[in-house]
Motif scaffolding. Structure first.
Motif, PDB file in Angstrom:
ATOM      1  N   VAL A  41       0.841  -1.212   0.000  1.00 43.92           N
ATOM      2  CA  VAL A  41       0.000   0.000   0.000  1.00 43.92           C
ATOM      3  C   VAL A  41       0.869   1.251   0.000  1.00 43.92           C
ATOM      4  O   VAL A  41       0.576   2.236  -0.701  1.00 43.92           O
ATOM      5  CB  VAL A  41      -0.942  -0.012   1.223  1.00 43.92           C
ATOM      6  CG1 VAL A  41      -1.658   1.330   1.369  1.00 43.92           C
ATOM      7  CG2 VAL A  41      -1.961  -1.130   1.104  1.00 43.92           C
ATOM      8  N   ALA A 310      -3.833   2.238   4.477  1.00 44.81           N
ATOM      9  CA  ALA A 310      -4.834   1.957   3.445  1.00 44.81           C
ATOM     10  C   ALA A 310      -5.917   3.033   3.420  1.00 44.81           C
ATOM     11  O   ALA A 310      -6.373   3.442   2.339  1.00 44.81           O
ATOM     12  CB  ALA A 310      -5.463   0.585   3.699  1.00 44.81           C
ATOM     13  N   SER A 311      -6.322   3.517   4.598  1.00 42.29           N
ATOM     14  CA  SER A 311      -7.352   4.568   4.659  1.00 42.29           C
ATOM     15  C   SER A 311      -6.839   5.852   4.029  1.00 42.29           C
ATOM     16  O   SER A 311      -7.576   6.548   3.312  1.00 42.29           O
ATOM     17  CB  SER A 311      -7.755   4.817   6.118  1.00 42.29           C
ATOM     18  OG  SER A 311      -8.340   3.672   6.682  1.00 42.29           O
ATOM     19  N   ASP A 312      -5.574   6.188   4.281  1.00 42.59           N
ATOM     20  CA  ASP A 312      -5.037   7.426   3.704  1.00 42.59           C
ATOM     21  C   ASP A 312      -4.882   7.302   2.198  1.00 42.59           C
ATOM     22  O   ASP A 312      -5.119   8.273   1.464  1.00 42.59           O
ATOM     23  CB  ASP A 312      -3.689   7.755   4.350  1.00 42.59           C
ATOM     24  CG  ASP A 312      -3.205   9.138   3.958  1.00 42.59           C
ATOM     25  OD1 ASP A 312      -4.008  10.097   4.073  1.00 42.59           O
ATOM     26  OD2 ASP A 312      -2.054   9.276   3.530  1.00 42.59           O
ATOM     27  N   ALA A 314      -6.823   5.475   0.304  1.00 39.32           N
ATOM     28  CA  ALA A 314      -8.190   5.610  -0.198  1.00 39.32           C
ATOM     29  C   ALA A 314      -8.636   7.072  -0.166  1.00 39.32           C
ATOM     30  O   ALA A 314      -9.306   7.545  -1.092  1.00 39.32           O
ATOM     31  CB  ALA A 314      -9.141   4.752   0.642  1.00 39.32           C
ATOM     32  N   GLN A 316      -6.872   9.633  -0.638  1.00 38.24           N
ATOM     33  CA  GLN A 316      -6.226  10.348  -1.731  1.00 38.24           C
ATOM     34  C   GLN A 316      -6.825   9.997  -3.085  1.00 38.24           C
ATOM     35  O   GLN A 316      -6.899  10.845  -3.972  1.00 38.24           O
ATOM     36  CB  GLN A 316      -4.730  10.015  -1.761  1.00 38.24           C
ATOM     37  CG  GLN A 316      -3.943  10.497  -0.562  1.00 38.24           C
ATOM     38  CD  GLN A 316      -2.479  10.122  -0.707  1.00 38.24           C
ATOM     39  OE1 GLN A 316      -1.799  10.562  -1.623  1.00 38.24           O
ATOM     40  NE2 GLN A 316      -1.992   9.292   0.203  1.00 38.24           N
ATOM     41  N   ARG A 317      -7.240   8.734  -3.263  1.00 37.57           N
ATOM     42  CA  ARG A 317      -7.568   8.255  -4.604  1.00 37.57           C
ATOM     43  C   ARG A 317      -9.058   8.086  -4.893  1.00 37.57           C
ATOM     44  O   ARG A 317      -9.445   8.036  -6.051  1.00 37.57           O
ATOM     45  CB  ARG A 317      -6.883   6.895  -4.837  1.00 37.57           C
ATOM     46  CG  ARG A 317      -5.393   6.892  -4.605  1.00 37.57           C
ATOM     47  CD  ARG A 317      -4.682   7.973  -5.397  1.00 37.57           C
ATOM     48  NE  ARG A 317      -4.913   7.842  -6.825  1.00 37.57           N
ATOM     49  CZ  ARG A 317      -4.641   8.785  -7.714  1.00 37.57           C
ATOM     50  NH1 ARG A 317      -4.170   9.949  -7.314  1.00 37.57           N
ATOM     51  NH2 ARG A 317      -4.880   8.589  -9.003  1.00 37.57           N
ATOM     52  N   LEU A 318      -9.922   7.972  -3.856  1.00 38.45           N
ATOM     53  CA  LEU A 318     -11.328   7.669  -4.101  1.00 38.45           C
ATOM     54  C   LEU A 318     -12.002   8.732  -4.950  1.00 38.45           C
ATOM     55  O   LEU A 318     -12.787   8.433  -5.863  1.00 38.45           O
ATOM     56  CB  LEU A 318     -12.068   7.507  -2.768  1.00 38.45           C
ATOM     57  CG  LEU A 318     -11.958   6.150  -2.074  1.00 38.45           C
ATOM     58  CD1 LEU A 318     -12.723   6.160  -0.763  1.00 38.45           C
ATOM     59  CD2 LEU A 318     -12.473   5.036  -2.980  1.00 38.45           C
ATOM     60  N   SER A 320     -10.262  11.393  -6.512  1.00 30.26           N
ATOM     61  CA  SER A 320      -9.177  12.135  -7.138  1.00 30.26           C
ATOM     62  C   SER A 320      -9.715  13.015  -8.278  1.00 30.26           C
ATOM     63  O   SER A 320     -10.570  12.578  -9.049  1.00 30.26           O
ATOM     64  CB  SER A 320      -8.138  11.137  -7.675  1.00 30.26           C
ATOM     65  OG  SER A 320      -7.113  11.825  -8.306  1.00 30.26           O
ATOM     66  N   GLN A 323      -8.825  15.455  -2.509  1.00 31.22           N
ATOM     67  CA  GLN A 323      -8.284  14.606  -1.454  1.00 31.22           C
ATOM     68  C   GLN A 323      -9.102  14.792  -0.182  1.00 31.22           C
ATOM     69  O   GLN A 323      -9.236  15.904   0.320  1.00 31.22           O
ATOM     70  CB  GLN A 323      -6.819  14.945  -1.190  1.00 31.22           C
ATOM     71  CG  GLN A 323      -5.913  14.642  -2.378  1.00 31.22           C
ATOM     72  CD  GLN A 323      -4.450  14.613  -2.000  1.00 31.22           C
ATOM     73  OE1 GLN A 323      -4.095  14.610  -0.825  1.00 31.22           O
ATOM     74  NE2 GLN A 323      -3.591  14.573  -2.994  1.00 31.22           N
ATOM     75  N   VAL A 329     -12.478   8.976   6.148  1.00 36.13           N
ATOM     76  CA  VAL A 329     -12.482   7.565   5.739  1.00 36.13           C
ATOM     77  C   VAL A 329     -12.528   6.652   6.965  1.00 36.13           C
ATOM     78  O   VAL A 329     -13.303   5.691   7.010  1.00 36.13           O
ATOM     79  CB  VAL A 329     -11.243   7.252   4.881  1.00 36.13           C
ATOM     80  CG1 VAL A 329     -11.192   5.776   4.517  1.00 36.13           C
ATOM     81  CG2 VAL A 329     -11.250   8.106   3.621  1.00 36.13           C
TER      82      VAL A 329
END
Length: 349
Positions: A41, A310-312, A314, A316-318, A320, A323, A329
């Motif tokens: 990750v 993993a939460s960070d 997500a 950043q990318r969910l 995008s 952020q 999250v």
């Protein structure tokens, strides 16, 4: 240092027996995949973003042979955030493990008991009265968390501390402090209120090496100190009378554990704002994965690191290029976990 290889666990002792750690083989079997997942990750987080970088370039950045832009993006911009997500997650996992062991209750977490809220109160007061540099906010959060812990401890103390009473008192204090925090934000000027609200959501956006090092130093010292109190924590889980019979001074050990747990939570809050539910979920997930009878701090730290990393990623990318604060999250995931946990406890009772 000597290592004894038993059938199901490894016993590690320093010369003289000052430090003795028992690590089960199942903990190692679970821990290795968790560490590998955390690394995977983290590499994806280093490679992803507005400027996509190949995994090869990420790896070359660590050896100083990547292209100049890739070197700067990976080592200066993204690496502090990724490392702090892993370290902060481990700190929250250990803090949650300490309080769940002390209270002997899966709900005994710093964010449920109110220490996160108290740290937020301290930081808010600093932001409003002093302007709020990074060091001032860190100091305010640390003092706020410790004073809240002291208040909860004194209010819950009745010839000793019982876990359930500590949780109930903590929930009450947390509710009062949450109301105070809302009132403080409403009274502040618009610019200050917006800054405080963004910080209060819990975010690793824009964290730099300058902000990371003080929190990392505090967390490293607290994690090292926790190694010395783990044996006494285990004995304390047997009950105060049994612990005293085995030579453990219950109240001083309990106070030391509270200080360590609050210090870890406050250090994270000081650097990134209150990040909820990692300390609640990580110890219980680790306990189930390792099939352990009690709370183990090392697996809790590893699972906490994976959860926050993993939460960070997500966050950043969910959505995008937008952020999200990582706290949004963790609250979303943790809320589902809390509902499941409360339903499970209700069925058991």
């Amino acid at each position: 240092m000597s290592v004894d290889f038993g059938k199901t666990a490894w016993q590690i002792r320093t010369p003289g027996g000052g430090i003795s750690l028992r690590i089960s083989r199942r903990t190692v079997a679970v821990g290795i995949p968790v560490v590998l997942l955390t690394i995977a990750v983290s590499v994806m987080a280093l490679a992803s973003g507005a400027l996509e970088i190949s995994v090869e370039q990420v790896l070359r950045a660590f050896t100083g042979t990547a292209e100049s832009m890739a070197q700067t993006v990976v080592m200066e911009w993204r690496l502090p955030r990724v490392l702090m997500a892993v370290l902060f997650g481990a700190a929250l996992g250990v803090s949650g493990g300490i309080f769940q062991s002390l209270t002997r209750n899966p709900l005994g977490s710093p964010d449920i008991i109110g220490f996160n809220t108290g740290a937020y109160t301290g930081a808010l007061l600093v932001i409003l009265t002093m302007g709020g540099s990074a060091i001032q906010i860190a100091g305010g959060a640390l003092v706020g968390g410790l004073l809240t812990a002291l208040g909860v401890y004194l209010l819950a103390y009745r010839r000793g501390i019982q876990g359930f009473r500590l949780i109930i008192v903590g929930i009450g204090v947390s509710a009062v402090l949450a109301s105070v925090n809302h009132w403080i934000v409403l009274q502040a000027e618009l610019e200050v209120a917006m800054s405080a609200a963004v910080w209060g959501a819990g975010s690793l956006n824009g964290i730099s090496w300058e902000q990371a090092w003080p929190a990392a130093a505090v967390i490293a010292v607290a994690l090292l100190a926790s190694v010395f109190v783990v044996p006494s924590m285990r004995t304390l889980e047997l009950g105060d009378d049994a612990a005293r019979a085995l030579g453990v001074r219950a109240e001083p050990v309990r106070i030391a554990l509270v200080v360590l747990g609050v210090g870890l939570t406050a250090a994270v809050t000081a650097a990134a704002g209150p990040i909820a539910f990692v300390s609640l979920a990580a110890p219980q997930l680790a306990r189930r994965m390792t099939a352990s009878a009690g709370i183990a701090l090392l697996p809790s730290a590893l699972v906490g690191a994976l959860l926050l990393a993993a939460s960070d990623f997500a966050a950043q990318r969910l959505f995008s290029p937008i952020q999200l604060p990582v706290g949004v999250v963790t609250v979303s995931i943790g809320g589902i976990y809390l509902i499941w946990l409360l339903a499970r406890e209700a069925r058991k009772s």
